[in-house]
Design an enzyme around this catalytic site. Structure first.
Site, PDB file in Angstrom:
ATOM      1  N   ASP A   1       0.862  -1.189   0.000  1.00 36.53           N
ATOM      2  CA  ASP A   1       0.000   0.000   0.000  1.00 36.53           C
ATOM      3  C   ASP A   1       0.896   1.236   0.000  1.00 36.53           C
ATOM      4  O   ASP A   1       1.643   1.465   0.953  1.00 36.53           O
ATOM      5  CB  ASP A   1      -0.868  -0.028   1.271  1.00 36.53           C
ATOM      6  CG  ASP A   1      -1.795   1.162   1.366  1.00 36.53           C
ATOM      7  OD1 ASP A   1      -2.769   1.077   2.127  1.00 36.53           O
ATOM      8  OD2 ASP A   1      -1.539   2.177   0.683  1.00 36.53           O
ATOM      9  N   ILE A   2       0.832   2.011  -1.057  1.00 37.40           N
ATOM     10  CA  ILE A   2       1.753   3.158  -1.242  1.00 37.40           C
ATOM     11  C   ILE A   2       1.587   4.197  -0.140  1.00 37.40           C
ATOM     12  O   ILE A   2       2.517   4.953   0.140  1.00 37.40           O
ATOM     13  CB  ILE A   2       1.558   3.778  -2.642  1.00 37.40           C
ATOM     14  CG1 ILE A   2       2.806   4.548  -3.085  1.00 37.40           C
ATOM     15  CG2 ILE A   2       0.297   4.660  -2.700  1.00 37.40           C
ATOM     16  CD1 ILE A   2       2.816   4.892  -4.557  1.00 37.40           C
TER      17      ILE A   2
ATOM     18  N   GLY B   1      -9.606   4.799  -6.096  1.00 40.00           N
ATOM     19  CA  GLY B   1      -8.323   4.083  -6.264  1.00 40.00           C
ATOM     20  C   GLY B   1      -7.201   4.623  -5.403  1.00 40.00           C
ATOM     21  O   GLY B   1      -7.421   5.017  -4.258  1.00 40.00           O
ATOM     22  N   VAL B   2      -6.011   4.660  -5.976  1.00 34.67           N
ATOM     23  CA  VAL B   2      -4.845   5.105  -5.172  1.00 34.67           C
ATOM     24  C   VAL B   2      -4.977   6.587  -4.841  1.00 34.67           C
ATOM     25  O   VAL B   2      -4.572   7.033  -3.768  1.00 34.67           O
ATOM     26  CB  VAL B   2      -3.523   4.793  -5.917  1.00 34.67           C
ATOM     27  CG1 VAL B   2      -3.347   5.660  -7.154  1.00 34.67           C
ATOM     28  CG2 VAL B   2      -2.339   4.925  -4.988  1.00 34.67           C
ATOM     29  N   ASP B   3      -5.631   7.334  -5.718  1.00 37.05           N
ATOM     30  CA  ASP B   3      -5.853   8.776  -5.481  1.00 37.05           C
ATOM     31  C   ASP B   3      -6.686   8.955  -4.211  1.00 37.05           C
ATOM     32  O   ASP B   3      -6.363   9.758  -3.324  1.00 37.05           O
ATOM     33  CB  ASP B   3      -6.579   9.349  -6.697  1.00 37.05           C
ATOM     34  CG  ASP B   3      -6.574  10.865  -6.754  1.00 37.05           C
ATOM     35  OD1 ASP B   3      -7.325  11.410  -7.580  1.00 37.05           O
ATOM     36  OD2 ASP B   3      -5.828  11.491  -5.981  1.00 37.05           O
TER      37      ASP B   3
ATOM     38  N   SER C   1      -2.543   4.575 -14.364  1.00 36.29           N
ATOM     39  CA  SER C   1      -3.525   4.305 -15.433  1.00 36.29           C
ATOM     40  C   SER C   1      -4.024   2.866 -15.504  1.00 36.29           C
ATOM     41  O   SER C   1      -4.901   2.576 -16.331  1.00 36.29           O
ATOM     42  CB  SER C   1      -2.970   4.673 -16.825  1.00 36.29           C
ATOM     43  OG  SER C   1      -3.155   6.035 -17.072  1.00 36.29           O
ATOM     44  N   THR C   2      -3.514   1.965 -14.680  1.00 45.18           N
ATOM     45  CA  THR C   2      -3.858   0.538 -14.855  1.00 45.18           C
ATOM     46  C   THR C   2      -5.086   0.129 -14.049  1.00 45.18           C
ATOM     47  O   THR C   2      -5.422  -1.054 -13.988  1.00 45.18           O
ATOM     48  CB  THR C   2      -2.676  -0.365 -14.453  1.00 45.18           C
ATOM     49  OG1 THR C   2      -2.440  -0.239 -13.050  1.00 45.18           O
ATOM     50  CG2 THR C   2      -1.426  -0.006 -15.226  1.00 45.18           C
TER      51      THR C   2
ATOM     52  N   VAL D   1      -8.790   2.306 -12.848  1.00 48.52           N
ATOM     53  CA  VAL D   1     -10.000   2.929 -13.431  1.00 48.52           C
ATOM     54  C   VAL D   1      -9.779   3.325 -14.894  1.00 48.52           C
ATOM     55  O   VAL D   1     -10.655   3.148 -15.736  1.00 48.52           O
ATOM     56  CB  VAL D   1     -10.383   4.194 -12.608  1.00 48.52           C
ATOM     57  CG1 VAL D   1     -11.420   5.041 -13.313  1.00 48.52           C
ATOM     58  CG2 VAL D   1     -10.858   3.776 -11.225  1.00 48.52           C
ATOM     59  N   TYR D   2      -8.576   3.797 -15.193  1.00 44.92           N
ATOM     60  CA  TYR D   2      -8.335   4.281 -16.567  1.00 44.92           C
ATOM     61  C   TYR D   2      -8.112   3.149 -17.560  1.00 44.92           C
ATOM     62  O   TYR D   2      -8.006   3.376 -18.761  1.00 44.92           O
ATOM     63  CB  TYR D   2      -7.183   5.284 -16.585  1.00 44.92           C
ATOM     64  CG  TYR D   2      -7.560   6.670 -16.086  1.00 44.92           C
ATOM     65  CD1 TYR D   2      -8.886   6.988 -15.774  1.00 44.92           C
ATOM     66  CD2 TYR D   2      -6.612   7.663 -15.894  1.00 44.92           C
ATOM     67  CE1 TYR D   2      -9.243   8.233 -15.320  1.00 44.92           C
ATOM     68  CE2 TYR D   2      -6.956   8.926 -15.437  1.00 44.92           C
ATOM     69  CZ  TYR D   2      -8.278   9.196 -15.155  1.00 44.92           C
ATOM     70  OH  TYR D   2      -8.629  10.448 -14.692  1.00 44.92           O
TER      71      TYR D   2
HETATM   72  N1  APR Z   1      -1.358   1.627  -3.001  1.00 46.45           N
HETATM   73  C1  APR Z   1      -0.744   1.334  -4.185  1.00 46.45           C
HETATM   74  N2  APR Z   1      -1.406   1.159  -5.341  1.00 46.45           N
HETATM   75  C2  APR Z   1      -2.764   1.246  -5.291  1.00 46.45           C
HETATM   76  C3  APR Z   1      -3.468   1.546  -4.101  1.00 46.45           C
HETATM   77  C4  APR Z   1      -2.711   1.731  -2.922  1.00 46.45           C
HETATM   78  N3  APR Z   1      -3.286   2.036  -1.751  1.00 46.45           N
HETATM   79  N4  APR Z   1      -4.806   1.568  -4.391  1.00 46.45           N
HETATM   80  C5  APR Z   1      -4.919   1.272  -5.710  1.00 46.45           C
HETATM   81  N5  APR Z   1      -3.702   1.066  -6.242  1.00 46.45           N
HETATM   82  C6  APR Z   1      -3.332   0.684  -7.615  1.00 46.45           C
HETATM   83  C7  APR Z   1      -4.362  -0.070  -8.420  1.00 46.45           C
HETATM   84  O1  APR Z   1      -4.326  -1.458  -8.095  1.00 46.45           O
HETATM   85  C8  APR Z   1      -3.858   0.187  -9.840  1.00 46.45           C
HETATM   86  O2  APR Z   1      -2.882  -0.795 -10.185  1.00 46.45           O
HETATM   87  O3  APR Z   1      -3.135   1.877  -8.345  1.00 46.45           O
HETATM   88  C9  APR Z   1      -3.161   1.549  -9.733  1.00 46.45           C
HETATM   89  C10 APR Z   1      -3.856   2.689 -10.470  1.00 46.45           C
HETATM   90  O4  APR Z   1      -5.262   2.491 -10.370  1.00 46.45           O
HETATM   91  P1  APR Z   1      -6.237   3.745 -10.071  1.00 46.45           P
HETATM   92  O5  APR Z   1      -6.029   4.201  -8.689  1.00 46.45           O
HETATM   93  O6  APR Z   1      -7.607   3.333 -10.480  1.00 46.45           O
HETATM   94  O7  APR Z   1      -5.694   4.896 -11.025  1.00 46.45           O
HETATM   95  P2  APR Z   1      -5.872   5.101 -12.610  1.00 46.45           P
HETATM   96  O8  APR Z   1      -6.161   3.837 -13.329  1.00 46.45           O
HETATM   97  O9  APR Z   1      -4.681   5.908 -13.015  1.00 46.45           O
HETATM   98  O10 APR Z   1      -7.184   5.989 -12.684  1.00 46.45           O
HETATM   99  C11 APR Z   1      -7.112   7.284 -12.154  1.00 46.45           C
HETATM  100  O11 APR Z   1      -9.147   7.002 -10.959  1.00 46.45           O
HETATM  101  O12 APR Z   1      -9.269   7.134  -8.721  1.00 46.45           O
HETATM  102  C12 APR Z   1      -9.486   7.842  -9.860  1.00 46.45           C
HETATM  103  O13 APR Z   1      -9.102  10.112  -9.224  1.00 46.45           O
HETATM  104  C13 APR Z   1      -8.568   9.013  -9.942  1.00 46.45           C
HETATM  105  O14 APR Z   1      -9.684   9.875 -11.847  1.00 46.45           O
HETATM  106  C14 APR Z   1      -8.511   9.209 -11.420  1.00 46.45           C
HETATM  107  C15 APR Z   1      -8.508   7.797 -11.956  1.00 46.45           C
END
Ligand code: APR
Length: 169
Positions: free
Chosen positions: A9-10, A31-33, A116-117, A119-120
Site C-alpha cells: 500500500d503506497i 483508487g490510489v488517489d 492508469s492501470t 480505473v483508466y
Molecule cells: N497503493 C498502491 N497502489 C494502489 C493503491 C494503494 N493504496 N490503491 C490502488 N492502487 C493501484 C491499483 O491497483 C492500480 O494498479 O493503483 C493503480 C492505479 O489504479 P487507479 O487508482 O484506479 O488509477 P488510474 O487507473 O490511473 O485511474 C485514475 O481514478 O481514482 C481515480 O481520481 C482518480 O480519476 C482518477 C482515476
C-alpha cells in the site's frame, strides 16, 4: 539495486516521495488517489486547489501532509480509449515528468503506483513494459532519484513487473 519491485500500500511508504495516479482536477477520487487523499488528510486537497489542475501526462509536486512520506508527485495518466501512440506517449510522460521532478528536488527514493492501470483501464502489460523502459533509461542517465520503487497493489501488476525484471536485469 536502483530499481525495486514491491507489493504493498503506497500510503504506508516512509520514502521521500510517492507518485499518485491522479485526475486532472487533482482534488482526489477513487483508487490510489482516494487512498492517498484519505491518508494525507484534508490539507492535501486544500493545497492541490492552488496547483490549478494537471494535464494528462504532466506531473505536479505537493507536500505529503499526514502521510509518512515527505512529498507526493501527482501525475495524470491517460485512459486507453483509442489504443493510440499518443496515449502510450502520455503514459511514458507521466513517468518521465515524475522522474524529472524527483531529479530537480534531488529526491533519494521515488515510489510509483501503477499509473492508469486501474480505473483508466490502460493494459497492465503495456503499462509495465513502457514504464520499465522509461524508468531504467532515466536512471542510467541521472544520479537522482537514487532509487525507484515500483509499488504494486494487485498480483497481476506484480507478476508482470517481476517477469520484466527477471528478463531484463
Ligand atoms: N497503493 C498502491 N497502489 C494502489 C493503491 C494503494 N493504496 N490503491 C490502488 N492502487 C493501484 C491499483 O491497483 C492500480 O494498479 O493503483 C493503480 C492505479 O489504479 P487507479 O487508482 O484506479 O488509477 P488510474 O487507473 O490511473 O485511474 C485514475 O481514478 O481514482 C481515480 O481520481 C482518480 O480519476 C482518477 C482515476
Amino acid at each position: 539495486m536502483r530499481l525495486e519491485l514491491h507489493f504493498g500500500d503506497i500510503t504506508e511508504y516512509k520514502e521521500d516521495c510517492i507518485v499518485n495516479a491522479a485526475c486532472t482536477s487533482l482534488l482526489g477520487g477513487g483508487g490510489v488517489d482516494g487512498a492517498i487523499h484519505n491518508a494525507a488528510g484534508p490539507e492535501l486537497k486544500e493545497f492541490c486547489k492552488t496547483l490549478g489542475g494537471c494535464k494528462v501526462g504532466e506531473a505536479k509536486l505537493s507536500p505529503a501532509f499526514n502521510l509518512p512520506s515527505k512529498f507526493i508527485i501527482h501525475t495524470v495518466g491517460p485512459r486507453f480509449l483509442f489504443k493510440s501512440e499518443e496515449e502510450i506517449q502520455d503514459l511514458k510522460n507521466c513517468y518521465l515528468n515524475s522522474l524529472k521532478i524527483a531529479k530537480q528536488q534531488k529526491l533519494e527514493t521515488l515510489v510509483f503506483s501503477n499509473i492508469s492501470t486501474g480505473v483508466y483501464g490502460f493494459p497492465k502489460d503495456l503499462a509495465a513494459k513502457y514504464s520499465f523502459e522509461v524508468i531504467t533509461s532515466f536512471l542510467m542517465e541521472n544520479e537522482y532519484p537514487k532509487k525507484v520503487i515500483l509499488c504494486c497493489y494487485d498480483i497481476e501488476n506484480l507478476e508482470l513487473y517481476a517477469n520484466i525484471l527477471k528478463n531484463n536485469l
